[in-house]
Design a protein around this motif. Sequence first.
Motif, PDB file in Angstrom:
ATOM      1  N   ILE A  69       0.861  -1.195   0.000  1.00  0.00           N
ATOM      2  CA  ILE A  69       0.000   0.000   0.000  1.00  0.00           C
ATOM      3  C   ILE A  69       0.890   1.236   0.000  1.00  0.00           C
ATOM      4  N   GLN A  70       0.636   2.097  -0.973  1.00  0.00           N
ATOM      5  CA  GLN A  70       1.406   3.349  -1.071  1.00  0.00           C
ATOM      6  C   GLN A  70       0.528   4.488  -0.545  1.00  0.00           C
ATOM      7  N   HIS A  71       1.021   5.165   0.485  1.00  0.00           N
ATOM      8  CA  HIS A  71       0.272   6.242   1.136  1.00  0.00           C
ATOM      9  C   HIS A  71       0.888   7.590   0.755  1.00  0.00           C
ATOM     10  N   PHE A  72       0.066   8.497   0.286  1.00  0.00           N
ATOM     11  CA  PHE A  72       0.556   9.826  -0.127  1.00  0.00           C
ATOM     12  C   PHE A  72       0.442  10.810   1.035  1.00  0.00           C
ATOM     13  N   LYS A  73       1.582  11.353   1.452  1.00  0.00           N
ATOM     14  CA  LYS A  73       1.599  12.313   2.562  1.00  0.00           C
ATOM     15  C   LYS A  73       1.400  13.741   2.029  1.00  0.00           C
ATOM     16  N   ASP A  74       1.167  14.668   2.950  1.00  0.00           N
ATOM     17  CA  ASP A  74       1.054  16.082   2.568  1.00  0.00           C
ATOM     18  C   ASP A  74       2.402  16.789   2.622  1.00  0.00           C
ATOM     19  N   ASP A  75       3.439  16.064   3.009  1.00  0.00           N
ATOM     20  CA  ASP A  75       4.751  16.712   3.159  1.00  0.00           C
ATOM     21  C   ASP A  75       5.321  17.123   1.810  1.00  0.00           C
ATOM     22  N   VAL A 128      -3.762  13.957  -1.186  1.00  0.00           N
ATOM     23  CA  VAL A 128      -5.042  13.537  -1.771  1.00  0.00           C
ATOM     24  C   VAL A 128      -5.034  13.812  -3.284  1.00  0.00           C
ATOM     25  N   LEU A 129      -4.588  14.992  -3.642  1.00  0.00           N
ATOM     26  CA  LEU A 129      -4.578  15.367  -5.063  1.00  0.00           C
ATOM     27  C   LEU A 129      -3.560  14.536  -5.849  1.00  0.00           C
ATOM     28  N   ASN A 130      -2.365  14.345  -5.294  1.00  0.00           N
ATOM     29  CA  ASN A 130      -1.356  13.558  -6.011  1.00  0.00           C
ATOM     30  C   ASN A 130      -1.796  12.103  -6.179  1.00  0.00           C
ATOM     31  N   ASN A 131      -2.464  11.569  -5.163  1.00  0.00           N
ATOM     32  CA  ASN A 131      -2.968  10.192  -5.244  1.00  0.00           C
ATOM     33  C   ASN A 131      -3.920  10.061  -6.434  1.00  0.00           C
ATOM     34  N   ARG A 132      -4.827  11.014  -6.535  1.00  0.00           N
ATOM     35  CA  ARG A 132      -5.871  10.977  -7.579  1.00  0.00           C
ATOM     36  C   ARG A 132      -5.261  11.250  -8.968  1.00  0.00           C
ATOM     37  N   ILE A 133      -4.380  12.244  -9.056  1.00  0.00           N
ATOM     38  CA  ILE A 133      -3.793  12.599 -10.355  1.00  0.00           C
ATOM     39  C   ILE A 133      -2.896  11.457 -10.841  1.00  0.00           C
ATOM     40  N   SER A 134      -2.080  10.920  -9.929  1.00  0.00           N
ATOM     41  CA  SER A 134      -1.180   9.835 -10.307  1.00  0.00           C
ATOM     42  C   SER A 134      -1.975   8.592 -10.726  1.00  0.00           C
ATOM     43  N   LYS A 185      -4.720  -0.546  -8.000  1.00  0.00           N
ATOM     44  CA  LYS A 185      -5.911   0.317  -7.908  1.00  0.00           C
ATOM     45  C   LYS A 185      -5.767   1.318  -6.775  1.00  0.00           C
ATOM     46  N   ARG A 186      -6.560   2.372  -6.855  1.00  0.00           N
ATOM     47  CA  ARG A 186      -6.592   3.324  -5.737  1.00  0.00           C
ATOM     48  C   ARG A 186      -7.525   2.752  -4.688  1.00  0.00           C
ATOM     49  N   ASN A 231       6.991 -15.502 -11.495  1.00  0.00           N
ATOM     50  CA  ASN A 231       7.377 -16.852 -11.957  1.00  0.00           C
ATOM     51  C   ASN A 231       8.785 -16.870 -12.544  1.00  0.00           C
ATOM     52  N   ASP A 232       9.710 -16.335 -11.791  1.00  0.00           N
ATOM     53  CA  ASP A 232      11.119 -16.313 -12.209  1.00  0.00           C
ATOM     54  C   ASP A 232      11.380 -15.465 -13.445  1.00  0.00           C
ATOM     55  N   LYS A 233      10.346 -14.749 -13.904  1.00  0.00           N
ATOM     56  CA  LYS A 233      10.546 -13.876 -15.064  1.00  0.00           C
ATOM     57  C   LYS A 233      10.613 -12.437 -14.580  1.00  0.00           C
ATOM     58  N   LYS A 234      11.577 -11.702 -15.099  1.00  0.00           N
ATOM     59  CA  LYS A 234      11.731 -10.319 -14.655  1.00  0.00           C
ATOM     60  C   LYS A 234      11.200  -9.348 -15.711  1.00  0.00           C
ATOM     61  N   GLU A 235      10.525  -8.319 -15.232  1.00  0.00           N
ATOM     62  CA  GLU A 235      10.046  -7.300 -16.163  1.00  0.00           C
ATOM     63  C   GLU A 235      10.323  -5.936 -15.539  1.00  0.00           C
ATOM     64  N   VAL A 236      10.727  -4.974 -16.369  1.00  0.00           N
ATOM     65  CA  VAL A 236      10.941  -3.620 -15.843  1.00  0.00           C
ATOM     66  C   VAL A 236       9.658  -2.829 -16.065  1.00  0.00           C
ATOM     67  N   ILE A 237       9.096  -2.308 -14.970  1.00  0.00           N
ATOM     68  CA  ILE A 237       7.835  -1.558 -15.096  1.00  0.00           C
ATOM     69  C   ILE A 237       7.978  -0.179 -14.433  1.00  0.00           C
ATOM     70  N   LEU A 238       7.059   0.707 -14.781  1.00  0.00           N
ATOM     71  CA  LEU A 238       7.064   2.049 -14.192  1.00  0.00           C
ATOM     72  C   LEU A 238       6.602   1.963 -12.735  1.00  0.00           C
ATOM     73  N   ALA A 239       7.374   2.566 -11.845  1.00  0.00           N
ATOM     74  CA  ALA A 239       6.969   2.571 -10.430  1.00  0.00           C
ATOM     75  C   ALA A 239       6.802   4.027  -9.997  1.00  0.00           C
ATOM     76  N   ASP A 240       6.555   4.249  -8.730  1.00  0.00           N
ATOM     77  CA  ASP A 240       6.440   5.596  -8.178  1.00  0.00           C
ATOM     78  C   ASP A 240       5.222   6.343  -8.737  1.00  0.00           C
ATOM     79  N   GLU A 241       5.192   7.646  -8.537  1.00  0.00           N
ATOM     80  CA  GLU A 241       4.028   8.441  -8.920  1.00  0.00           C
ATOM     81  C   GLU A 241       4.337   9.319 -10.133  1.00  0.00           C
ATOM     82  N   ILE A 242       3.294   9.798 -10.782  1.00  0.00           N
ATOM     83  CA  ILE A 242       3.437  10.890 -11.763  1.00  0.00           C
ATOM     84  C   ILE A 242       2.399  11.926 -11.347  1.00  0.00           C
ATOM     85  N   SER A 243       2.865  13.096 -10.960  1.00  0.00           N
ATOM     86  CA  SER A 243       1.960  14.099 -10.391  1.00  0.00           C
ATOM     87  C   SER A 243       2.612  15.478 -10.535  1.00  0.00           C
TER      88      SER A 243
END
Length: 261
Positions: free
Chosen positions: A25-31, A48-54, A72-73, A186-198
Motif C-alpha cells: 500500500i502506497q500512502h501519499f503524505k502532505d509533506d 489527496v490530489l497527487n494520489n488521484r492525479i497519479s 488500484k486506488r 514466476n522467475d521472469k523479470k520485467e521492468v515496469i514504471l513505479a512511483d508516482e506521476i503528479s
Amino acid sequence: MNKGKKLYEGKAKILYETKEKGLAIQHFKDDATAFNNQKKANVEGKGVLNNRISEHILQNLNQAGIKTHLVKRLNMREQLVKLVEIIPIEVIIRNIATGSLTKRLGIADGTILDKPLLEYSYKNDELGDPLVAKEHILAFNWATIDELSKIEETTFRINDFMSGMFRGVGIKLVDFKLEFGRLWENDKKEVILADEISPDTCRLWDVKSERKLDKDRFRKDLGNIIQAYQEVARRLGIMPETTNISEVNFKKPTSISIKKK
Ligand code: 5GP
C-alpha cells in the motif's frame, strides 16, 4: 485491505506491507520537500490530489499498454501497488529547458528543445541525486543495458502520451521524472514504471499564461500550491472522490523550514 508494517518512508510517501504476496500500500503524505530536503512544509491536501492525479495518469498508461506498478486506488490517500525492486536511477525527460538544466549549462530558461532530452541521475539523497551518464549506470551495475533500452523506450512513449494528454487540457508538459522497478513473476523479470506521476514530479505550465501548475510553486515560494494542483485535477476531469474538496481544509503551507547549509 489491511495495512501491515511500514516497509519504507520517503519524503512524500509511505509504503506499507499487505497480507497479499507481492502487493503493497502506497500512502501519499502532505509533506513537501525541495532542494534535497533543505526546504520542508506540510501542504494540506497535496497527498489527496497527487494520489488521484497519479492514479489517473498511471491508469491511462496501463490502458495504453505501458506497464506500471498501480493495481488500484484504495481511498483518498492510498493505492494498492505491485512491490518492485526499485532501480536506483531517476529518469528525467525534458521538452523545454528549465530548472537544473538551465543552471548547469547556462541554457536560456524556456528554450524549446528540438527533441526530448533524456537524463539520468543516481537516486541518492546524501549525494543530492547527481546527474550520471549511462556509462556510470552500467559500470556500477545499477541497471543492465537491456533494462536501460526498455527504460528509454518506455520513457519516450510516456512523454509522447502525456504531452498529448496535457496539451489537450491547455497544459505544456515541460519536464518530468520517472522511476522504474523490477517485477519478478514466476522467475521472469520485467521492468515496469513505479512511483508516482503528479505535479510533484512534473513541470506543468499553462499553455497561454505559462503559469506554473506544479511543485515549482513550492520551490520558488509562488504560493497557491494546492490551487494549482486542483487546477490540474480539474482540467484532467478528476477531483478527489468526495468532490467535497472543501472537506479537506486547504490552507497555506505550514511549518516551512529552510535549513541553512
Ligand atoms: P530538475 O532537474 O530541473 O530539478 O528537475 C527536472 C524534473 O524532474 C522536474 O519536473 C522535477 O519535478 C523532477 N524531479 C527531479 N528530481 C526529482 C526528485 O527528487 N523529486 C521529485 N518529486 N521530482 C524530481
